[in-house]
Write an enzyme that holds these catalytic residues in place. Structure first.
Site, PDB file in Angstrom:
ATOM      1  N   LYS A 112       0.822  -1.215   0.000  1.00  0.00           N
ATOM      2  CA  LYS A 112       0.000   0.000   0.000  1.00  0.00           C
ATOM      3  C   LYS A 112       0.852   1.260   0.000  1.00  0.00           C
ATOM      4  O   LYS A 112       0.494   2.259  -0.627  1.00  0.00           O
ATOM      5  CB  LYS A 112      -0.944   0.013   1.205  1.00  0.00           C
ATOM      6  CG  LYS A 112      -2.090  -0.960   1.059  1.00  0.00           C
ATOM      7  CD  LYS A 112      -3.122  -0.761   2.149  1.00  0.00           C
ATOM      8  CE  LYS A 112      -4.222  -1.789   2.015  1.00  0.00           C
ATOM      9  NZ  LYS A 112      -5.141  -1.790   3.156  1.00  0.00           N
ATOM     10  N   LYS A 197      -6.086 -10.079  -5.556  1.00  0.00           N
ATOM     11  CA  LYS A 197      -7.223 -10.281  -4.663  1.00  0.00           C
ATOM     12  C   LYS A 197      -8.416  -9.418  -5.065  1.00  0.00           C
ATOM     13  O   LYS A 197      -8.230  -8.280  -5.482  1.00  0.00           O
ATOM     14  CB  LYS A 197      -6.762  -9.906  -3.241  1.00  0.00           C
ATOM     15  CG  LYS A 197      -7.768 -10.151  -2.156  1.00  0.00           C
ATOM     16  CD  LYS A 197      -7.264  -9.632  -0.809  1.00  0.00           C
ATOM     17  CE  LYS A 197      -7.439  -8.127  -0.654  1.00  0.00           C
ATOM     18  NZ  LYS A 197      -7.362  -7.657   0.733  1.00  0.00           N
ATOM     19  N   LYS A 200     -12.120  -4.464  -2.029  1.00  0.00           N
ATOM     20  CA  LYS A 200     -13.179  -3.480  -2.181  1.00  0.00           C
ATOM     21  C   LYS A 200     -12.675  -2.080  -2.501  1.00  0.00           C
ATOM     22  O   LYS A 200     -13.420  -1.270  -3.012  1.00  0.00           O
ATOM     23  CB  LYS A 200     -14.084  -3.473  -0.954  1.00  0.00           C
ATOM     24  CG  LYS A 200     -13.429  -3.136   0.372  1.00  0.00           C
ATOM     25  CD  LYS A 200     -14.522  -2.923   1.405  1.00  0.00           C
ATOM     26  CE  LYS A 200     -14.390  -3.771   2.646  1.00  0.00           C
ATOM     27  NZ  LYS A 200     -13.217  -3.444   3.456  1.00  0.00           N
TER      28      LYS A 200
HETATM   29  P1  AMP Z   1     -11.316  -5.986   4.619  1.00  0.00           P
HETATM   30  O1  AMP Z   1     -12.226  -5.778   3.453  1.00  0.00           O
HETATM   31  O2  AMP Z   1      -9.887  -5.858   4.195  1.00  0.00           O
HETATM   32  O3  AMP Z   1     -11.681  -5.222   5.821  1.00  0.00           O
HETATM   33  O4  AMP Z   1     -11.486  -7.527   5.021  1.00  0.00           O
HETATM   34  C1  AMP Z   1     -12.492  -8.034   5.841  1.00  0.00           C
HETATM   35  C2  AMP Z   1     -12.397  -9.540   5.870  1.00  0.00           C
HETATM   36  O5  AMP Z   1     -12.653 -10.087   4.552  1.00  0.00           O
HETATM   37  C3  AMP Z   1     -10.998 -10.047   6.250  1.00  0.00           C
HETATM   38  O6  AMP Z   1     -11.133 -11.214   7.030  1.00  0.00           O
HETATM   39  C4  AMP Z   1     -10.364 -10.382   4.927  1.00  0.00           C
HETATM   40  O7  AMP Z   1      -9.374 -11.369   5.044  1.00  0.00           O
HETATM   41  C5  AMP Z   1     -11.562 -10.894   4.137  1.00  0.00           C
HETATM   42  N1  AMP Z   1     -11.364 -10.688   2.694  1.00  0.00           N
HETATM   43  C6  AMP Z   1     -11.226  -9.485   2.065  1.00  0.00           C
HETATM   44  N2  AMP Z   1     -11.069  -9.668   0.739  1.00  0.00           N
HETATM   45  C7  AMP Z   1     -11.081 -11.014   0.534  1.00  0.00           C
HETATM   46  C8  AMP Z   1     -10.948 -11.840  -0.629  1.00  0.00           C
HETATM   47  N3  AMP Z   1     -10.791 -11.320  -1.828  1.00  0.00           N
HETATM   48  N4  AMP Z   1     -11.006 -13.188  -0.455  1.00  0.00           N
HETATM   49  C9  AMP Z   1     -11.191 -13.735   0.770  1.00  0.00           C
HETATM   50  N5  AMP Z   1     -11.318 -13.004   1.899  1.00  0.00           N
HETATM   51  C10 AMP Z   1     -11.261 -11.672   1.786  1.00  0.00           C
END
Ligand code: AMP
Ligand code: TRP
Length: 332
Positions: A112, A197, A200
């Site tokens: 990042k 990945k 969002k």
């Molecule tokens: P975040 O959106 O980074 O706050 O992630 C929230 C949760 O979703 C965390 O446990 C991440 O590991 C999971 N997560 C986010 N993106 C993915 C993805 N593309 N595949 C699997 N898990 C994800």
């Protein structure tokens, strides 16, 4: 009883990756089997450039989606990180436990910060200290398990290291937690770029299925997913990442196995069609419940207030104990 903590950042609309990698398991398994806390980690959304009004909106939307996904306030605690001061109190104590070197080794920080620098943005100090705040989120509740997608493994490892170091230096204070991952779809990939990945906060939406996308939009995105030019449906993440991603998504939606499913399909088109329908069906109840809950923001706010009160009651004695262990004079 096992205690579970996990969190989600309000940096963008929630994706299929969030759902299959984390949230679905929180709702279907974790809240039933453990004492579980789920947190909209809004302070983490301030580590990058952000629009205050958008963060506020996304925080409420994330909380609403967690409830729509099936988190039940009678079974678990749902709250917003900034409503419980203990997280930032403990974060400072853990900054005094972590080292500059170990934080600079975090893969997400490296990625990042490189991205920010490449686009001429400055790198906020909080981007470096972010995993320390995440460790505080977990350790403040003496959580045993942290259900997350694969991308968070390194941060949970750091949390373990900090807990062990703190306990050794200052006396036993924290539980040493462990990360748990879903059996499939621990890393859902971008449909347009299956080597990265599904995230969002990425700019392009074409490869990302958002939980609130209309059914037809979901179908279109999946039918247009990038695959290779081969024809054989094989489950191989290295040589056929696009197809492997679809097989994992389908397997996750149908509680199946990507290897077995590969044998069922004779064309990429048929695989895409079934995957699209499976995702639409998996998201349908969630979208419907979201619409009902969004019409009643007072209910969601009430859940969050109650959740924060409960969370505070759990975290305060732990963080007070950490302050005393480190040598801070009790306020009396
Ligand atoms: P975040 O959106 O980074 O706050 O992630 C929230 C949760 O979703 C965390 O446990 C991440 O590991 C999971 N997560 C986010 N993106 C993915 C993805 N593309 N595949 C699997 N898990 C994800
Ligand atoms: N860093 C996590 C992510 O990007 C979000 C998060 C913050 C989290 N605090 C947490 C996850 C505590 C689990 C436990 O996905």
């Amino acid at each position: 009883m096992t205690r579970i903590f996990s969190g989600i950042k309000p940096t963008g609309h929630l994706t299929l990756g969030n759902y299959l990698g984390a949230v679905r398991r929180w709702a279907e398994v974790d809240q039933h089997e453990a004492e579980a806390l789920f947190c909209v980690v809004d302070l983490h959304a301030l580590t990058v450039e952000h629009d205050p009004a958008r963060v506020r909106r996304l925080s409420r939307q994330a909380a609403t989606l967690l409830l729509a996904a099936g988190l039940d306030p009678a079974l678990c605690t749902v709250f917003v990180q900034s409503h419980v001061d203990e997280h930032t109190r403990l974060s400072y104590l853990l900054e005094c436990t972590a080292t500059d070197g170990e934080l600079r080794r975090m893969i997400q920080y490296k990625e990042k910060s490189a991205r920010a620098q490449a686009s001429g943005e400055s790198v906020r100090f909080s981007l470096l200290s972010y995993p320390v705040l995440m460790a505080a989120d977990i350790l403040a509740y003496r959580a045993d398990e942290v259900p997350v997608g694969e991308d968070q493994t390194q941060h949970v490892e750091l949390t373990r290291d900090l807990a062990v170091r703190f306990n050794q230096r200052y006396g036993h204070t924290f539980t040493v937690p462990k990360a748990t991952r879903p059996a499939v779809a621990a890393r859902v990939m971008d449909l347009q770029d299956p080597t990265s990945k599904m995230g969002k906060s990425h700019e392009s939406g074409a490869g990302i299925v958002y939980l609130l996308d209309e059914a037809d939009v979901v179908r279109k995105k999946i039918m247009r997913a990038v695959t290779d030019s081969g024809r054989v449906v094989e489950y191989d993440r290295e040589t056929r990442p696009g197809v492997a991603n679809l097989l994992e998504i389908l397997a996750a939606c149908e509680n199946g196995n990507p290897n077995d499913l590969a044998g069922v399909y004779e064309s990429y088109g048929a695989l895409k069609k079934d995957t699209a329908e499976a995702v639409v069906e998996a998201l349908r109840p969630l979208r419907e419940r979201h619409a009902a809950l969004a019409a009643d923001p007072g209910y969601v706010d009430g859940v969050l207030k109650e959740g924060a009160d409960r969370a505070r009651g759990m975290a305060r004695p732990v963080v007070d104990a950490a302050c005393r262990a480190m040598g801070l004079l009790p306020a009396g």
